[in-house]
Write an enzyme that holds these catalytic residues in place. Structure first.
Site: not given
Ligand code: GFB
Length: 419
Positions: A47, A283, A362
């Protein structure tokens, strides 16, 4: 005579109050370190950062209920090498204080870092449960229940010859008195009878805690726990520096000042104006494959952002994204003649706070913009929306997202703050 009367009254008062004071053996329960009880939890390793933050809210509300009845403290699971944190060093763990304000969290429910738990109790936990669903599913009928069942997935605990267990928790070898797999259908509070059933159990670890639901998603307690999740000061300052230097944005002119204690902060909706820039959370990476129809191409993203900048009469756009550098460069070209901004951490900042620190900076900058738009179903975008709700932004400047293949698309649900 008058003095003697007063003396007599005073003596009766002392004797009476002493008779009400329990003996020492009766008072050692609350506040005594020996009687401290610890709830530890962990989340499925796959996660991401922002779903983990959501699981924190579920478990913080469970811990709060426990701590209202007894001397429970929630042990914060250190942040390891998350799937998306490509640059994290293997075996490196960030304590929660790297990203969040621990004092602020504690104003909702008592919390400690895992390293402090180890210092206090040593590398041992009395009971551990790995949560899982029921192998047979829920057969069309939602009944709140839990049962010890054979494990459905692999885990890191091995049984010793004396019946105890050995495993690894956040890089530390841990001895566990008893380990079981628990099939559960229910909310975080469904675990209360299990956690409190034996008085002698003072430390319990619950892994795969994302298996349980929120007790009241979007309710008062949800928002209280969420409001307590203030970012660590060094990250707030870093974001403030960037806003001031590049975006003409500060809390006084943006009307985003907050009180020191989140419990006193209940702004009227519409108070916050935000800095004179548009912000977007775009994203990319796995979302392009997993949610292809809902995530725009770079060209389509630029077109929508330009239309928003024009409509809002803004010249600057802040882009938070996980896009590779070459995609960002392409988007920047497509955004001409508007000014595009991105946080570029110094090597020292990155070395110290890693991908998690950059992600939070961010999020803070996005949260302070005049208008925000995010990405479909991204928990990263959801957390920014919540941050804006907490600051009191008008709803229409927050719950927006970019459309993918279709020119028009359903916008995100409006999860409004409640106090
Ligand atoms: O935070 P997060 O759970 O959001 O996962 P989602 C995305 C990760 O990607 C973040 C990086 O923790 C960051 O490390 N990341 C994404 C970013 N967008 C940005 C951004 O704008 N700036 C920066 N600095 N980093 C979920 C995942 O992602 O999506 C699940 O947690 C799965 O594991 C699912 O892959 C499909 O909800 O966008």
């Amino acid at each position: 005579m008058r003095h003697f009367g007063l003396f007599l009254l005073y003596t009766i008062f002392i004797v009476f109050s002493l008779s009400l004071t329990p003996s020492k053996s009766e008072t050692c329960e609350k506040g005594d370190s020996r009687s401290q009880r610890y709830l530890l939890y962990d989340v499925n390793p796959g996660e991401g950062f922002n779903l983990r933050r959501d699981v924190y809210v579920r478990i913080a509300n469970l811990a709060r209920r426990l701590s209202e009845a007894d001397n429970w403290v929630l042990v914060l699971p250190p942040w390891g090498r998350l799937y998306h944190w490509k640059n994290a060093r293997h075996g490196e763990y960030y304590p929660w204080g790297s990203f969040f304000d621990i004092k602020s969290l504690s104003k909702w429910t008592p919390v400690i870092e895992f390293e402090d738990y180890i210092k206090a109790e040593g590398p041992k936990i009395q009971e551990a449960y790995m949560l899982q669903h029921y192998v047979e599913g829920w057969n069309g009928e939602w009944v709140v229940k839990y049962d010890i069942r054979p494990c459905l997935e692999q885990h890191s605990f091995r049984q010793n010859s004396d019946g105890s267990w050995q495993g690894t928790a956040w890089g530390t070898n841990i001895r566990v008195g008893n380990f079981s797999c628990l099939s559960i259908q229910g909310e975080a509070s469904t675990l209360i009878p299990l956690i409190t059933q034996k008085d002698e159990i003072r430390s319990i670890l619950v892994t795969r805690a994302e298996t349980v639901l929120h007790d009241e998603y979007g309710g008062k307690r949800y928002w209280a726990a969420r409001r307590s999740m203030r970012f660590a000061e060094h990250l707030r300052l870093e974001a403030a520096k960037f806003r001031a230097e590049f975006l003409h944005s500060d809390d006084v002119s943006d009307k985003t000042e907050v009180t020191d204690d989140w419990r006193d902060f209940k702004p009227k909706r519409g108070t916050a104006i935000g800095g004179p820039y548009l912000s977007v959370h775009l994203r990319r990476r796995d979302f392009i494959y997993a949610r292809g129809n809902e995530i725009p191409s770079l060209k389509k993203a630029a077109k929508q952002l330009k239309a928003l900048l024009e409509a809002k009469e803004l010249q600057d756009v802040y882009i938070a994204t996980d896009a590779p550098l070459e995609e960002f460069a392409e988007l920047k070209d497509l955004m001409e003649p508007y000014k595009v901004h991105q946080f570029d951490p110094s090597p020292e900042f990155f070395d110290r706070w890693g991908d998690g620190g950059v992600a939070i900076v961010d999020q803070i900058i996005c949260a302070h913009a005049r208008y925000f738009t995010g990405s479909y179903e991204s928990t990263f975008s959801f957390r920014i929306q919540e941050e804006r709700e907490i600051m009191g932004f008008p709803v229409e400047t927050t719950f927006n997202r970019l459309c993918g293949k279709k020119a028009e698309c359903e916008q995100p649900a409006k999860w409004k703050i409640v106090y």
